[in-house]
Design an enzyme around this catalytic site. Structure first.
Site: not given
Ligand code: BES
Ligand code: ZN
Ligand code: ZN
Length: 478
Positions: A252, A327
């Site tokens: 991230k 997922r």
């Molecule tokens: N845990 C995150 C989503 C999230 C974002 C939770 C903000 C709480 C606050 C999830 O695992 C994630 O990283 N999702 C990605 C998916 C993408 C790579 C398709 C996202 O939302 O960017």
């Molecule tokens: Zn994630």
């Protein structure tokens, strides 16, 4: 902390719900004071605090009645009253009602109790950070309503504590242990698959995400199966239990909220909170929760973009992005759920930033294959609890976006429709009517937000509790 009192004692601090100022004579206000309240209440300010020297009276007008919207106004007024009481360092309050509406009194007390939450473990002087308000007495609530209120508040507090606890102390092992303790406390049957059993089950998604972690994964199961259940096939609740989400090798960036990714187990925490509430109140419903628990960390052993993973149901998934880990672990749990032959599966997860981008924090994104009547019940529960739901489509064309050149599917689509793509992915792993709830926008709040507070919110808990009670009532009517 929350108890019942028989009648209002003069000289106690009170919060009182009224409709017409004249009613306030019943709690000893003089005509002059009543006139002051009458002059002071407006559409924007429904909470009038009177310093009566020996005690405070906070009068709250239920000016919008007891509709869904009116009840939310009352909850929010409750949070304001809690703020006034805490500012005055008052330890005890009595809550009383002059409107004759039990739902109004319930909402007011809920607002006060939920606003009174504090997370104080990590202050040297924790006591100074705690809310001074220790003792909340309600007058006029039935025994059953009080039990409900208490069970819900207790569960919300537990969920918030878990979500707020840093990943360094609430590790996968600790979380699984905490779930076991809670289950024992409330009478749920607990079991957990450890890493070996997870390997035995062939849960490739959960194992892949766990690869970069120094601590093991778990698949925790809690079961509530009373003899008087209205359903013979269970409802299965699945909750995302990512202890901490770094994104993995698809690390991230600073814009991706890694600073609060300790909240990524909010789905699992909330499902456990719902289970605890159901058990404490002895609801006649057969219900199971499944919580896949692991970190998503970065190490030489981490799973990598390009990996192809064999999932629990035999499908192969190309990992295009290791940050779409939720997922991966949920898919295995959803597939595992099939063995219970569920009548309904509900998934809850902080799954996508897209859900948050789409509707912000004013509600949760839902989608799925359950019958429209079931979604209608969910929507109604959402309005009732002000944990509103917005239904997104799962049109078949979206499946094209997760086609892979080398495997059955990949774990991310493009930038657009991200929340739906998440749901579309999960859909491939369920074999029962299905609801997916994406709480990424609401699980954690950096700013204080009325009775939802700051930090973990436990949002989704009251929604599902209300949904389940309505679901039971609907089954009993048939
Ligand atoms: N845990 C995150 C989503 C999230 C974002 C939770 C903000 C709480 C606050 C999830 O695992 C994630 O990283 N999702 C990605 C998916 C993408 C790579 C398709 C996202 O939302 O960017
Ligand atoms: Zn994630
Ligand atoms: Zn995540």
């Amino acid at each position: 902390m929350l108890s019942q009192a028989d009648n209002y004692l003069p000289e106690h601090h009170i919060v009182v719900l009224f409709e017409k100022p004249g009613q306030l004579a019943a709690v000893g206000l003089s005509p002059i004071e009543i006139g002051y309240v009458e002059k002071s209440v407006t559409d924007k300010k429904r909470e009038i605090a009177l310093n009566r020297f020996t005690h405070w009276v906070i009068a709250i007008q239920a000016s919008e009645g007891f509709t869904d919207a009116g009840l939310e106004k009352i909850r929010r007024s409750g949070a304001i009253a809690q703020g006034i009481l805490a500012d005055q360092k008052l330890e005890k309050v009595q809550i009383t009602d002059l409107t004759g509406s039990e739902s109004g009194l319930f909402a007011l007390t809920m607002g006060i109790c939920l606003a009174n939450y504090r997370f104080t473990r990590y202050y040297k002087d924790a006591q100074a950070k705690e809310s001074p308000l220790k003792n909340i007495e309600v007058i006029g609530l039935s025994g059953i309503a009080l039990e409900q209120l208490r069970a819900i508040v207790q569960a919300v507090y537990t969920v918030r504590d878990w979500v707020n606890e840093p990943a360094a102390s609430l590790t996968s092992v600790k979380f699984a242990t905490e779930l076991e303790t809670l289950a024992a406390d409330v009478g749920l049957t607990f079991s957990a698959l450890d890493k070996k059993a997870i390997e035995g089950e062939g849960m490739g998604g959960l194992l892949a995400v766990n690869q970069g972690s120094t601590l093991p994964p778990f698949l925790v199961q809690c079961t509530w199966q009373p003899t008087n259940a209205v359903n013979t096939k269970p409802i299965v609740l699945v909750g995302k239990g990512v202890i901490y989400d770094t994104g993995g090798l698809s690390l991230k960036g600073t814009e991706d909220s890694m600073d609060y990714m300790k909240c990524d187990m909010a789905g699992a925490a909330t499902m456990a909170g719902v289970m605890a509430t159901v058990a404490r109140l002895g609801l006649p419903v057969y219900i199971i929760s499944l919580m896949p628990v692991t970190d998503n960390r970065l190490s030489a052993a981490s799973y990598a973009p390009g990996d192809i993973i064999r999932m629990h149901n035999g499908l192969y998934v190309e990992v295009a992005n290791t940050d779409a880990e939720g997922r991966m672990i949920l898919a295995d749990a959803l597939s595992y759920a099939s063995r219970f032959d569920p009548e309904l599966i509900i998934n809850m997860a902080t799954l996508t930033g897209s859900a948050s981008a789409a509707i912000g924090n004013q509600g949760v994104v839902v989608m799925g294959t359950a019958a429209d009547e079931v979604f209608a019940l969910l929507e109604k529960a959402g309005y009732r609890e002000h944990e509103r739901v917005v239904r997104f489509p799962l049109w078949e064309e979206y499946a094209d976006l997760i086609k892979s050149d080398v495997a059955d599917m990949k774990n991310v689509g493009g930038r657009q429709g991200g929340a739906i793509i998440g749901g579309k992915f999960l859909e491939r792993f369920v074999s029962a009517p299905f609801i997916h709830i994406d709480i990424a926008g609401v699980a954690f709040s950096k700013q204080k937000n009325s009775y939802r507070g700051k930090g973990g919110t436990a949002m989704g808990l009251r929604l599902l509790y209300r949904f389940i009670t309505d679901y039971i009532s609907a089954a009993q009517r048939q």
